[in-house]
Write a protein that holds these residues in place. Sequence first.
Motif, short mmCIF file in Angstrom:
data_model
loop_
_atom_site.label_atom_id
_atom_site.label_comp_id
_atom_site.label_asym_id
_atom_site.label_seq_id
_atom_site.Cartn_x
_atom_site.Cartn_y
_atom_site.Cartn_z
N LYS A 98 -8.80 40.13 80.32
CA LYS A 98 -9.12 39.50 79.04
C LYS A 98 -8.17 38.33 78.89
O LYS A 98 -6.95 38.52 78.85
N VAL A 99 -8.73 37.12 78.85
CA VAL A 99 -7.92 35.90 78.94
C VAL A 99 -8.08 35.07 77.67
O VAL A 99 -9.19 34.93 77.13
N GLN A 100 -6.97 34.50 77.20
CA GLN A 100 -6.98 33.64 76.02
C GLN A 100 -6.40 32.27 76.41
O GLN A 100 -5.37 32.20 77.09
N THR A 101 -7.07 31.20 75.98
CA THR A 101 -6.54 29.86 76.18
C THR A 101 -6.22 29.25 74.82
O THR A 101 -6.76 29.67 73.79
N SER A 102 -5.33 28.26 74.81
CA SER A 102 -4.95 27.61 73.55
C SER A 102 -5.00 26.10 73.70
O SER A 102 -4.95 25.57 74.82
N VAL A 103 -5.07 25.41 72.58
CA VAL A 103 -5.20 23.95 72.59
C VAL A 103 -3.94 23.27 73.10
O VAL A 103 -3.96 22.11 73.53
N ASN A 104 -2.81 23.98 73.07
CA ASN A 104 -1.56 23.38 73.57
C ASN A 104 -1.34 23.63 75.06
O ASN A 104 -0.25 23.43 75.58
#
Length: 363
Positions: A219-225
């Motif tokens: 389960k992977v999360q990406t962020s705008v930074n």
Amino acid sequence: MKRAEDFVPPIWLAGSLTDKIWRMDDIVLKDGAVSAQMKLIAYAASPSTMYPVAPAHEGGPERMLVAEGNPFEWNPDPSGGASYWQGGVDLIDESNCTTIYPKNIAERTVGEVVNTVECHHSGFCFFSVWKFYDDSLPLPSPDCLHWCRVSSMNDPSSCVETAVMKDDLGNDICHVDGRGAVHGFKIGKDNSDGSFDMFLLYTGKGTFDKGDSSIFKLKVQTSVNGQVTTMMSERWGEDLWMKSVGQGHSTGVDHAWVDDTGKYVWVGTFRKMSDGIHMLEYDTGKLVHSIFGISDLIPKKYLYTSGITGIGAWGQQGSVVAIATCMEFGQQFMGGTSALVLIDISGVSANATVVEDMATVVV
């Protein structure tokens, strides 16, 4: 685009040993035989997998990100001579071939053996660096899974940031003795919390019987930074090797495809005790169906599954699984060849349990 009379939509084909990429159009099935138009569209250094990119302008030609990997470094030039490069990821369009990975100039000069490229709509692409002999020979650096925040999903001409991906414990997702490294992977469904799933297919040792195989669901999360975080990691699909091979043997997982319903994942395996494709439940990893016989399609040669994609789903009209194949290493140099295999999975019951008698195979 798929025409009404087409068996399947156009297909890109990568010739890893010929350094060529083709496109097959007008793929028609008639009286049990397939006809198609095949066109050379690009040269690349040992291309493995491709990811489609939108045209640069309306009505323009297709573009693609290409994962390239040649551990032997020698790449013949179509205009004469040769180049020496292990590979990377290139954006190929009608007039340019732009290397976006490796990002570092020094590393780019030598290159890295990249097997798989796929992107997520959040603006991140992922690359698996995998050499088939990683468990067999000492190496200066291990094979790893990398992420890249691209300049634009509509024009991924550079990696703004890139790094080795980490698991949920903060460890680099790299080669581990007894497990191998990420060979292929597949981005799965988006989750309600903004994260998305990834299936990592680990393979260790360049062998066709014993070796290492495992699949992990992340389960992977990406962020705008520019951050990529693995929130969860769990073993998945153990039913596959527990039911398809005996003790002491390995399946050799390769690549995967999530069907259009999102309910099932098809996994290709290449080792001799389990050469075929397998349908597993997305949520549980339970093995539902297996299709074997790929290795026997060319007499006196061992043909194995080396890529998989498809359209539709099991039991739905117009559904087909496409399999790229390759020959056991060494046989290519003795008159080797390979085949694109199309398996019609539409004319079967969704509750079918015997695959071999119901799925039409077309080579």
